[in-house]
Design a protein around this motif. Structure first.
Motif, PDB file in Angstrom:
ATOM      1  N   GLY A 228       0.775  -1.219   0.000  1.00 23.89           N
ATOM      2  CA  GLY A 228       0.000   0.000   0.000  1.00 23.89           C
ATOM      3  C   GLY A 228       0.811   1.275   0.000  1.00 23.89           C
ATOM      4  N   VAL A 229       2.141   1.170   0.170  1.00 21.18           N
ATOM      5  CA  VAL A 229       3.009   2.355   0.175  1.00 21.18           C
ATOM      6  C   VAL A 229       4.083   2.178  -0.894  1.00 21.18           C
ATOM      7  N   THR A 230       4.086   3.069  -1.867  1.00 21.59           N
ATOM      8  CA  THR A 230       5.077   3.046  -2.940  1.00 21.59           C
ATOM      9  C   THR A 230       5.957   4.282  -2.820  1.00 21.59           C
ATOM     10  N   TRP A 231       7.254   4.081  -2.824  1.00 15.67           N
ATOM     11  CA  TRP A 231       8.216   5.174  -2.731  1.00 15.67           C
ATOM     12  C   TRP A 231       8.790   5.454  -4.112  1.00 15.67           C
ATOM     13  N   LEU A 232       8.929   6.729  -4.441  1.00 12.58           N
ATOM     14  CA  LEU A 232       9.408   7.124  -5.759  1.00 12.58           C
ATOM     15  C   LEU A 232      10.556   8.121  -5.613  1.00 12.58           C
ATOM     16  N   CYS A 233      11.678   7.816  -6.249  1.00 13.20           N
ATOM     17  CA  CYS A 233      12.838   8.704  -6.248  1.00 13.20           C
ATOM     18  C   CYS A 233      12.932   9.377  -7.615  1.00 13.20           C
ATOM     19  N   THR A 234      12.996  10.697  -7.606  1.00  9.65           N
ATOM     20  CA  THR A 234      12.929  11.450  -8.861  1.00  9.65           C
ATOM     21  C   THR A 234      13.942  12.592  -8.851  1.00  9.65           C
ATOM     22  N   ALA A 235      13.995  13.290  -9.978  1.00 10.73           N
ATOM     23  CA  ALA A 235      14.855  14.464 -10.080  1.00 10.73           C
ATOM     24  C   ALA A 235      14.369  15.593  -9.186  1.00 10.73           C
ATOM     25  N   GLY A 236      13.128  15.520  -8.721  1.00 11.81           N
ATOM     26  CA  GLY A 236      12.587  16.543  -7.837  1.00 11.81           C
ATOM     27  C   GLY A 236      12.721  16.218  -6.368  1.00 11.81           C
ATOM     28  N   GLY A 237      13.008  14.957  -6.041  1.00 12.93           N
ATOM     29  CA  GLY A 237      13.107  14.547  -4.651  1.00 12.93           C
ATOM     30  C   GLY A 237      12.396  13.235  -4.414  1.00 12.93           C
ATOM     31  N   VAL A 238      11.822  13.087  -3.220  1.00 14.38           N
ATOM     32  CA  VAL A 238      11.140  11.849  -2.815  1.00 14.38           C
ATOM     33  C   VAL A 238       9.642  12.084  -2.767  1.00 14.38           C
ATOM     34  N   ALA A 239       8.901  11.107  -3.287  1.00 13.23           N
ATOM     35  CA  ALA A 239       7.443  11.118  -3.164  1.00 13.23           C
ATOM     36  C   ALA A 239       6.996   9.722  -2.751  1.00 13.23           C
ATOM     37  N   ARG A 241       3.303   7.137  -2.574  1.00 15.42           N
ATOM     38  CA  ARG A 241       1.893   6.954  -2.893  1.00 15.42           C
ATOM     39  C   ARG A 241       1.323   5.993  -1.873  1.00 15.42           C
ATOM     40  N   VAL A 242       0.349   6.481  -1.105  1.00 19.54           N
ATOM     41  CA  VAL A 242      -0.271   5.687  -0.054  1.00 19.54           C
ATOM     42  C   VAL A 242      -1.734   5.476  -0.403  1.00 19.54           C
ATOM     43  N   ASN A 243      -2.075   4.227  -0.707  1.00 16.16           N
ATOM     44  CA  ASN A 243      -3.452   3.887  -1.074  1.00 16.16           C
ATOM     45  C   ASN A 243      -3.991   4.794  -2.175  1.00 16.16           C
ATOM     46  N   GLY A 244      -3.149   5.054  -3.172  1.00 22.93           N
ATOM     47  CA  GLY A 244      -3.569   5.831  -4.331  1.00 22.93           C
ATOM     48  C   GLY A 244      -3.335   7.316  -4.221  1.00 22.93           C
TER      49      GLY A 244
END
Length: 395
Positions: A228-239, A241-244
């Motif tokens: 239910g928790v997806t972590w995303l590493c990007t050029a902008g930083g960290v985001a 997604r929790v339950n959509g």
């Protein structure tokens, strides 16, 4: 729960740095893993090293006098085998050679065409299947040999979702718009660099980069540590997604020029973020600076809880949490009112107690002495040791 993430300041850790002066073959560290026998294995630009807790030993995969190449990835298999991804193929070190290294037992696999195949990343999924990302595609280990899953593409990261799907990041553009060109490796091909692989087909998320405010080739890692928790590493930083619901952690934004390349969860539940401006910890809805000067390549937490950081040119850094043990009357002290402490020459700890006598602690057991043992008074206020190692007791 996510808003209550606790972080520890740098002062809560003891830091130790290992470099080539300590025996590392190179100060550029790409991969770290601990085998079942307790050895720490370190993949560097100059080859593979084994650490026994005190010394590093260069491991020559190809024989006694071989010239060792770059090691990019390491995986410890459940059966005790160690898999070593190099710039020139994949090495399988069987368990018996992990315990007592013998290059004659090492088996090499060349996944690409020719001998120059480069292993970029490795992943062992929940079902025990080994996946290898290379500069020529994604491969799966099946019944003793590797088979092609996705050909011709540069695979930079392999993670796994809670449903067992692989979360794959491509180093070059991968065309989601035109399936007919999906296997072209041109740097200018269109589409997202991130896709989800269910074992038979790729599902692209072209909307993801737009939601994150980055370009299609600026997603560096997608991970799920918990369902239910997806972590995303990007050029902008960290985001995440929790339950959509998508949440950007502060500070976030391409204009800040602090891309995040990787997040990692240690055994204590702390989330670490590797950024262009150093090492951070996730604290609730923001990133907390930990060491701005530490430019990490890889992170590994061993079973003892020590955090190992592989850097680009500073060697291998270990962070060990400072531990505090509280001893009370329940542990054998006569009371909880300690007035004096002394560490004797032999390491024995002596404690003077408020009208409770003199206690001796050997690291495991507490022994207390009072009037019946010869003290004139059980109220001990001060302690000293002289040059003859005699103990003086002020009561």
């Amino acid at each position: 729960m996510l808003a209550l993430n606790a972080v520890e300041p740098p002062s809560a850790y003891v830091r130790t740095t290992f470099t080539i002066e300590d025996g590392l073959p190179d100060s550029n560290v790409n991969a770290i893993v601990q085998s079942q026998n307790g050895y720490l294995w370190v993949g560097t630009q100059g080859g593979l090293a084994r650490f026994d807790g005190q010394h590093f030993t260069l491991v020559r995969l190809r024989g006694e006098h071989s010239r060792e190449g770059q090691v990019n990835a390491l995986v410890n298999a459940p059966n005790g085998d160690l898999w070593v991804g190099t710039d020139a193929g994949l090495a399988q070190v069987p368990r018996e050679a992990v315990d007592h290294f013998d290059s004659g037992l090492v088996k090499f696999y060349h996944l690409g065409t020719g001998l120059s195949d480069q292993i970029i990343c490795l992943h062992l999924d929940r079902g025990g299947v080994l996946w290898a990302g290379t500069n020529r595609g994604l491969y799966q280990f099946d019944h003793g040999h590797f088979v092609t899953a996705i050909p011709d593409e540069w695979i930079t990261r392999i993670e796994e979702a809670a449903n067992g799907h692989l979360l794959i990041v491509f180093g070059r553009g991968y065309s989601a718009h035109n399936p007919q060109t999906a296997h072209s490796s041109g740097a200018n091909s269109l589409g997202s660099t991130f896709a989800e692989w269910d074992g038979s087909q790729l599902t692209f998320r072209p909307e993801l980069s737009r939601q994150l405010g980055v370009e299609e080739n600026e997603i560096f890692q997608v991970s799920e540590f918990h369902a239910g928790v997806t972590w995303l590493c990007t050029a902008g930083g960290v985001a995440r997604r929790v339950n959509g619901s998508l949440q950007r952690l502060s500070p976030y934004g391409v204009s800040l020029k602090n891309p995040t390349y990787r997040v990692y969860e240690d055994i204590h539940g702390t989330i670490w973020a590797v950024t262009q401006k150093g090492l951070f910890q996730v604290a609730g809805d923001h990133l907390e600076p930990f060491d701005p000067a530490l430019l990490a390549r890889t992170i590994y937490c061993d079973p003892e809880g020590d955090l190992w950081i592989g850097t680009g040119d500073m060697g291998l850094v270990r962070f060990r949490r400072r531990t505090i043990q509280m001893y009370t009357q329940a542990d054998g002290l006569p009371n909880d009112k300690v007035e004096a402490l002394l560490v004797a020459h032999d390491g024995t700890l002596w404690a003077g107690n408020n009208c409770g006598g003199l206690s001796r602690f050997d690291g495991q057991h507490v022994t207390t002495y009072s009037e019946k043992d010869g003290l004139t008074n059980s109220c001990v206020w001060s302690l000293a040791e002289d040059q003859h190692h005699d103990l003086w007791i002020g009561t």
